[in-house]
Design a protein around this motif. Structure first.
Motif, PDB file in Angstrom:
ATOM      1  N   GLU A  14       1.959   6.815  -0.847  1.00  0.00           N
ATOM      2  CA  GLU A  14       2.671   5.716  -0.205  1.00  0.00           C
ATOM      3  C   GLU A  14       4.180   5.777  -0.415  1.00  0.00           C
ATOM      4  OE1 GLU A  14       1.251   3.300   1.719  1.00  0.00           O
ATOM      5  OE2 GLU A  14      -0.608   4.438   1.547  1.00  0.00           O
ATOM      6  N   ARG A  38       7.987  13.522  -8.315  1.00  0.00           N
ATOM      7  CA  ARG A  38       8.229  12.071  -8.353  1.00  0.00           C
ATOM      8  C   ARG A  38       7.425  11.385  -9.446  1.00  0.00           C
ATOM      9  NH1 ARG A  38       6.206  10.773  -2.538  1.00  0.00           N
ATOM     10  NH2 ARG A  38       4.586  12.158  -3.388  1.00  0.00           N
ATOM     11  N   GLY A  42       7.956   7.454  -0.827  1.00  0.00           N
ATOM     12  CA  GLY A  42       8.696   8.584  -0.269  1.00  0.00           C
ATOM     13  C   GLY A  42       9.573   9.188  -1.340  1.00  0.00           C
ATOM     14  N   GLU A  43      10.818   8.722  -1.415  1.00  0.00           N
ATOM     15  CA  GLU A  43      11.739   9.193  -2.444  1.00  0.00           C
ATOM     16  C   GLU A  43      11.644   8.368  -3.716  1.00  0.00           C
ATOM     17  OE1 GLU A  43      14.185   6.513   0.326  1.00  0.00           O
ATOM     18  OE2 GLU A  43      12.354   7.712   0.360  1.00  0.00           O
ATOM     19  N   PRO A  83       8.653   2.665  -0.011  1.00  0.00           N
ATOM     20  CA  PRO A  83       8.830   4.116  -0.126  1.00  0.00           C
ATOM     21  C   PRO A  83       9.878   4.552  -1.148  1.00  0.00           C
ATOM     22  CG  PRO A  83       8.640   3.495   2.170  1.00  0.00           C
ATOM     23  CD  PRO A  83       8.730   2.219   1.398  1.00  0.00           C
TER      24      PRO A  83
END
Length: 292
Positions: free
Chosen positions: A35, A59, A37-38, A14
């Motif tokens: 899939e 992102r 996260g950050e 993630p």
């Protein structure tokens, strides 16, 4: 192609930093973004049309460039290492469906075949300007055509009367040499050879793989989908032996000098259902490797 299998093979963390080396329509990128996260995702594509497919996600960043310059472009982004890279090689479905690109036998179009329209050399340049020996080399090496010399001579003879500018003209020149019942396979090999030469595909692939090996962290993944034996052989050899010749080198103590381990010893291939839904998937081979 092989969407779930390839993203699963990437083993996404993630918080990781990943690269989709062949953005295209953005299918793999969107699945990877689900899939992470950050984490971050950088994608590469040299076709301006890819800009239309950019997901609205902070992102994500699309880099308009050839993946052969992977390390340099990422350095500009302040990225010195990545957790994984996915590459779906060859021509995108979108490019195959555009007649003016000249990639497909299905349409009458200009003999272009450039993945990056800003580059100068087109398939028409090769067909009309290469010497017969150079044409033979391209057809033999990149199309794996045993009768490469005969094909090259036929092209050179035909262009003396009229320049070969379109896909239809080229097919007409080749028709007399096409094996009965296997015409499309024969034409596809010639088109493949010209496309690889136009885009320097194999050299670009080698450079990308070498740079990916430097960038991927220990435990990170390299995931590659290839569509013909020339690509697949390079990927397989590089994963197994860390070179493109397939010659395993060992150190003084007999330890293999490699940077990856194979996650799947045999390439994964699409199932019948996927091939029915997407005919292009029929020749796909997926290889997954983990950085040691």
């Amino acid at each position: 192609v092989l969407l779930e299998e390839s993203v699963k093979g990437l083993n996404v963390s993630p918080a990781g930093t990943y690269v989709d080396a062949t953005f295209g329509g953005g299918g793999h990128s969107r699945r990877i973004l689900e899939e992470i996260g950050e984490g971050r995702l950088f994608a590469f594509d040299q076709d301006p049309d890819a800009l239309e497919n950019i997901p609205k996600d902070d992102r994500f960043k699309l880099i308009q460039g050839n993946f052969r310059y992977l390390k340099s472009f990422l350095r500009l982004e302040g990225v010195k290492e990545i957790d994984g890279l996915l590459a779906d090689l060859g021509v995108s479905s979108h490019q195959f469906d555009l007649p003016d690109k000249g990639f497909s036998l299905r349409f009458e179009g200009e003999l272009d075949m450039r993945m990056n329209p800003a580059t100068e050399i087109t398939a028409a340049n090769i067909v009309n300007q290469y010497e017969d020996k150079d044409l033979e080399r391209v057809l033999f090496l990149y199309g794996e055509l045993r009768n490469a010399r005969r094909i090259a001579m036929a092209i050179c003879s035909s262009r003396e009367a009229e320049k070969i500018k379109t896909t239809g003209q080229l097919v007409k020149v080749l028709s007399a040499m096409a094996p009965r019942g296997k015409e499309n396979q024969f034409y596809a090999k010639v088109f493949q050879a010209l496309r690889i030469e136009v885009n320097e595909e194999l050299e670009s692939l080698k450079e990308m793989l070498q740079q990916a090996a430097d960038l991927i962290v220990s435990g990170g993944r390299l995931v590659v989908i290839s569509y013909h034996s020339l690509e697949d052989r390079l990927v397989k050899n590089f994963i197994r032996t860390d070179n493109f010749e397939g010659k395993l080198e060992k150190d003084f103590y007999g330890n293999p000098q490699v940077r990856f381990r194979q996650v799947n010893r045999k390439p994964l291939v699409p199932g019948e259902k996927e091939i029915e839904e997407n005919n292009r998937a029929r020749s796909a081979h997926l290889r997954i490797a983990e950085k040691i």
